[in-house]
Design a protein around this motif. Structure first.
Motif, mmCIF file in Angstrom:
data_model
loop_
_atom_site.group_PDB
_atom_site.id
_atom_site.type_symbol
_atom_site.label_atom_id
_atom_site.label_comp_id
_atom_site.label_asym_id
_atom_site.label_seq_id
_atom_site.Cartn_x
_atom_site.Cartn_y
_atom_site.Cartn_z
ATOM 1 N N ALA A 173 0.743 -1.296 0.045
ATOM 2 C CA ALA A 173 0.042 -0.146 -0.068
ATOM 3 C C ALA A 173 1.025 1.269 0.115
ATOM 4 O O ALA A 173 2.109 1.166 -0.024
ATOM 5 C CB ALA A 173 -0.893 -0.163 1.238
ATOM 6 N N HIS A 174 0.168 2.418 -0.102
ATOM 7 C CA HIS A 174 1.053 3.654 0.108
ATOM 8 C C HIS A 174 1.668 3.635 1.244
ATOM 9 O O HIS A 174 2.926 4.474 1.448
ATOM 10 C CB HIS A 174 0.254 4.721 -0.399
ATOM 11 C CG HIS A 174 -0.378 4.696 -1.730
ATOM 12 N ND1 HIS A 174 -1.815 4.797 -1.717
ATOM 13 C CD2 HIS A 174 0.242 5.107 -2.705
ATOM 14 C CE1 HIS A 174 -2.038 4.862 -3.424
ATOM 15 N NE2 HIS A 174 -0.640 5.270 -3.790
ATOM 16 N N ALA A 175 1.350 3.226 2.513
ATOM 17 C CA ALA A 175 2.103 3.251 3.713
ATOM 18 C C ALA A 175 3.533 2.780 3.557
ATOM 19 O O ALA A 175 4.422 3.264 4.017
ATOM 20 C CB ALA A 175 1.309 2.486 4.481
ATOM 21 N N LEU B 61 5.599 5.438 1.784
ATOM 22 C CA LEU B 61 5.736 6.674 2.666
ATOM 23 C C LEU B 61 6.830 6.236 3.838
ATOM 24 O O LEU B 61 7.428 6.909 4.668
ATOM 25 C CB LEU B 61 4.523 7.092 3.386
ATOM 26 C CG LEU B 61 3.553 7.807 2.247
ATOM 27 C CD1 LEU B 61 2.148 7.991 3.024
ATOM 28 C CD2 LEU B 61 4.146 8.983 1.701
ATOM 29 N N ASP C 4 2.108 5.677 -7.976
ATOM 30 C CA ASP C 4 1.387 6.908 -7.974
ATOM 31 C C ASP C 4 1.488 7.630 -6.635
ATOM 32 O O ASP C 4 0.791 8.333 -6.155
ATOM 33 C CB ASP C 4 -0.149 6.716 -8.347
ATOM 34 C CG ASP C 4 -0.802 5.891 -7.260
ATOM 35 O OD1 ASP C 4 -0.304 5.243 -6.411
ATOM 36 O OD2 ASP C 4 -2.133 6.103 -7.307
ATOM 37 N N THR C 5 2.625 7.339 -5.659
ATOM 38 C CA THR C 5 2.674 7.922 -4.284
ATOM 39 C C THR C 5 3.017 9.452 -4.714
ATOM 40 O O THR C 5 2.536 10.314 -3.929
ATOM 41 C CB THR C 5 3.756 7.183 -3.500
ATOM 42 O OG1 THR C 5 3.097 5.835 -3.477
ATOM 43 C CG2 THR C 5 3.690 7.706 -2.059
ATOM 44 N N TYR C 6 3.951 9.620 -5.603
ATOM 45 C CA TYR C 6 4.462 10.953 -5.629
ATOM 46 C C TYR C 6 4.206 11.542 -7.132
ATOM 47 O O TYR C 6 2.907 12.115 -7.420
ATOM 48 C CB TYR C 6 5.977 10.840 -5.480
ATOM 49 C CG TYR C 6 6.512 10.454 -4.206
ATOM 50 C CD1 TYR C 6 6.147 11.372 -3.069
ATOM 51 C CD2 TYR C 6 6.651 9.232 -3.961
ATOM 52 C CE1 TYR C 6 6.638 10.755 -1.741
ATOM 53 C CE2 TYR C 6 7.236 8.800 -2.836
ATOM 54 C CZ TYR C 6 6.935 9.591 -1.835
ATOM 55 O OH TYR C 6 7.358 9.005 -0.357
ATOM 56 N N ASP D 26 -3.593 4.028 -8.383
ATOM 57 C CA ASP D 26 -4.739 3.517 -7.628
ATOM 58 C C ASP D 26 -5.583 4.952 -7.608
ATOM 59 O O ASP D 26 -6.320 5.234 -6.764
ATOM 60 C CB ASP D 26 -4.239 3.295 -6.246
ATOM 61 C CG ASP D 26 -5.172 3.140 -5.314
ATOM 62 O OD1 ASP D 26 -6.300 2.497 -5.381
ATOM 63 O OD2 ASP D 26 -5.254 3.641 -4.091
ATOM 64 N N SER D 27 -5.125 6.068 -8.445
ATOM 65 C CA SER D 27 -5.790 7.385 -7.967
ATOM 66 C C SER D 27 -5.694 8.036 -9.382
ATOM 67 O O SER D 27 -4.828 7.737 -10.070
ATOM 68 C CB SER D 27 -5.115 8.147 -6.947
ATOM 69 O OG SER D 27 -3.781 8.170 -7.233
ATOM 70 N N GLY D 28 -6.542 9.177 -9.652
ATOM 71 C CA GLY D 28 -6.726 10.121 -10.603
ATOM 72 C C GLY D 28 -7.650 9.373 -12.002
ATOM 73 O O GLY D 28 -8.220 8.487 -11.699
ATOM 74 N N ASP D 29 -7.406 10.152 -12.854
ATOM 75 C CA ASP D 29 -8.204 9.376 -14.086
ATOM 76 C C ASP D 29 -7.355 8.434 -14.787
ATOM 77 O O ASP D 29 -6.612 8.576 -15.603
ATOM 78 C CB ASP D 29 -8.357 10.928 -15.017
ATOM 79 C CG ASP D 29 -9.289 10.303 -16.086
ATOM 80 O OD1 ASP D 29 -9.976 9.371 -16.058
ATOM 81 O OD2 ASP D 29 -9.582 11.481 -16.665
ATOM 82 N N GLY E 63 -9.071 1.974 -7.315
ATOM 83 C CA GLY E 63 -9.731 3.296 -6.855
ATOM 84 C C GLY E 63 -10.900 3.602 -7.241
ATOM 85 O O GLY E 63 -11.227 4.246 -8.323
#
Lengths: 434, 434
Positions: free
Chosen positions: A205-207, A210, A235-237, A260-263, A289
């Motif tokens: 995951a993003h965790a 990070l 897609d974290t940064y 996992d995010s965005g269009d 997402g």
């Protein structure tokens, strides 16, 4: 893997509405509790605009009935709270379902009025199972019905179910099962892996990104541990830099990237170009997402290799319950039905067959009651109910979860094309009552 | 009754997403698993148009964490399916959460960005709890948030929760708990009675009416068993005749009648007149059948004494999940956050207080991060997080389920009037980030 899955041993008897037991107590008192009865599970309608429903949960129902026993723990609770009297407590202490159950196989389609499950037994024997049977079928069928639409929209691309965190912790396990039945490839849910043998998947995951001081360090830790064939979360940064770093760290053997995010449509196209230009032509693209069947369908032309689906599938994509009811339809061999203005039901034990053209396309669901003229059965028609329980014993050789998967796949192919559209509409085939 | 409720003893460890454990395995390998971390549960937004959310499930979370142990059964499953390596299996065998948890008390309101739960511990220690914590909070808070709207709409009239059959059999038990927390009077669910001490209620269903040869016989059997103070179901055949028969059989001491179908407003009015004319002025009227908060509000002027609510409450009345996420916000004392275009989060451990006017009306939710200037606390403000777990141990004297009920009642009274409207709108108070 399995259906029926191994019973858990814990009593399911209190997963029940209070009134099932007070009805029983009154019926024991006036000696109506042993009257031969038939109860039927059906849905008056499909969720708004849906064209078919998928039967799921039957295997779980049979296990739950096997565990429906009133042990000392349940009896002392009922006694302490004075739910029922001593005579009823004695009756419950000896209870185990001793009647018959017939029903649609898991993975079969259903339509308004389809007799999905028929429970035959004494009134007391059958009435106490109402709540538990409905809970399981209403939940699991709602999930499977939504998941089947998503599987269809994905058009052969695999979907991973990953919605466990968006629903009750045990509903999550059942949701993974129902989604798998409806064509999903895998699940993130480890308990569903243990209980039903469904393949589980997951990476990070993003965790995890990070946690590390840089994206590169995170990718390196993951690739060191899981090999280059893993899925890196880019897609974290910044996605473009993420993909560049991913291929630098894992090489062109990189298994997949996840966005996992965005269009995700345009992002997937851009990512595909970038991966190809970096020589990572075989690296797959996984998107996730907030995807539902409509979002999946909209991505059909995009270079997406797999979908992760969460919230929408575990909440039935707008229809979190299937609306099935459990109605008394026969007493002492005579049909019975509620007769006030609303929510009318059809009395009598029912049978059903689905008619098909020679080509295999389904035409209609034909339902008839005991005592009426049995409709002629053509060479392409098939009866829909199978025996599930006889004299309280689950029958041998019931279809497995994988059988249910196959059955649904075939059943969906048999629907008229109209019936597979995602847009709102009428049921794919009409229900005809003889 | 209770919070924390008695732990069940069965392991909850596999009610977890696969990727939590593969992340852990990678972090153990590159020695980042012990980095001190802070994870935070929050909701980016409320469900569409809702004005407040209700925190529920915290008590269940603490029990589930106490049962989050990897016994031989879980470890051998993980080994057989090669989810993680031997080093990770050893780590899991010794696992029990040893960090701290702070959070909003159950029954507290929340708004977008409220730090509902803060988990402090090593990365591995805290990350493995993500799925389980979110499953419970997302489910229970969704139900409580819907139930609170219904309780408000009922304006003091009691509501019985009777939706167990419309949701997963164990979600049903949690839904009964969350509804009770949010002001419902009773539940039909017997397991919720056992597990949480919630009062259970029930009399008969239409099946009991149809079992008997006449409505009169059914009423007589019920009154003989349950006494005249029972609730008779009068809408199986003809409601007017049903009420006449009900009073004839039970006398004017009849406790209540229930109407489960049709346009219940006019039907209740007519029933009231008829009951009064028969001398049954104290006989109450219970209505049920597809009621949600809007239907309940529309019945405010009608002579209804109690409501039965099923489907709408257990499915969150259009919002079956609360959309809470579990995000890593601090590593080694430094704030961290995802930085790509979408789904941005705010890094850093957060605290929150709610400001109130002198009159007690809530004004705003103020949230600040460690290291920023702590906002001044006025005499009418209160801090929102309480300690829940210290060094892995649940703290003593946590609020009970009844405390949570009281807390919510007070919190709702503190909202500006606008915030209690059922119509779509903005959050009742703004969230201000310092």
């Amino acid at each position: 893997m399995g259906f029926p899955e191994a019973a858990t041993g814990a009593s399911t008897a209190l997963l029940t509405d209070h009134y099932e037991l007070t009805m029983l107590a009154s019926a024991l008192s006036d000696r109506t509790a042993d009257r031969p009865c038939v109860f039927e599970v059906f849905a008056r309608r499909l969720p708004d605009g849906r064209r078919y429903g998928v039967v799921a949960g039957t295997g779980r129902v049979l296990d739950a009935i096997a565990d429906f026993r009133f042990t000392d723990a349940e009896l002392s609770q009922l006694e302490a709270t004075a739910v029922v009297d001593d005579a009823t407590l004695s009756w419950l202490a000896d209870y185990s379902f001793s009647g018959n159950i017939d029903g649609y196989a898991e993975g079969e389609l259903y339509f308004p009025g389809s007799p999905i499950l028929t429970v035959t037994g004494g009134f007391g024997d059958a009435v106490v199972l109402e709540t538990l049977i409905l809970s399981i079928l209403n939940h699991d069928s709602a999930i499977a019905s939504a998941a089947a639409r998503m599987s269809g929209a994905a058009h052969g691309r695999p979907i991973i179910e990953m919605g466990g965190r968006r629903t009750h912790e045990w509903a999550a396990v059942a949701a993974a099962r129902a989604s798998y039945l409806a064509g999903f490839a895998t699940t993130s849910n480890l308990e569903a892996g243990r209980r039903y043998g469904i393949p589980t998947r997951g990476t990070v995951a993003h965790a995890f990104m990070l946690l590390h001081d840089s994206e590169e360090e995170a990718f390196r830790a993951q690739v060191d541990k899981m090999g280059a064939d893993t899925t890196l979360l880019v897609d974290t940064y910044d996605i473009t830099k993420g993909i560049e770093t991913a291929v630098r760290v894992a090489g062109t053997e990189l298994g997949a990237i996840r966005i996992d995010s965005g269009d995700v449509g345009p992002l997937a196209r851009k990512a595909r170009e970038q991966l190809d230009s970096l020589g990572a032509e075989d690296t797959r693209i996984v998107v996730s997402g907030d995807l539902d069947e409509h979002a999946i369908a909209a991505l059909r032309a995009e270079p997406v290799d797999a979908y992760g689906v969460g919230t929408s599938v575990v909440t039935g994509s707008g229809a979190p319950t299937a609306g099935m009811v459990y109605k008394l339809v026969e007493v002492d061999g005579r049909p019975v039905a509620k007769r006030s203005a609303h929510k009318e039901s059809r009395g009598g034990r029912k049978s059903a067959l689905r008619r098909h053209r020679e080509t295999g396309t389904a035409v209609e669901e034909v339902i008839w009651t005991d005592g009426s003229v049995v409709p002629e059965r053509g060479p392409n028609d098939h009866e829909l109910q199978i025996p599930l329980v006889r004299d309280g014993r689950t029958v041998d050789d019931l279809p497995t979860l994988d059988d249910a998967r196959q059955r649904l796949r075939r059943a969906l192919v048999s629907l008229p094309w109209e019936g597979l559209k995602l847009s709102h509409g009428e049921p794919a085939i009409p229900t005809v009552f003889v």
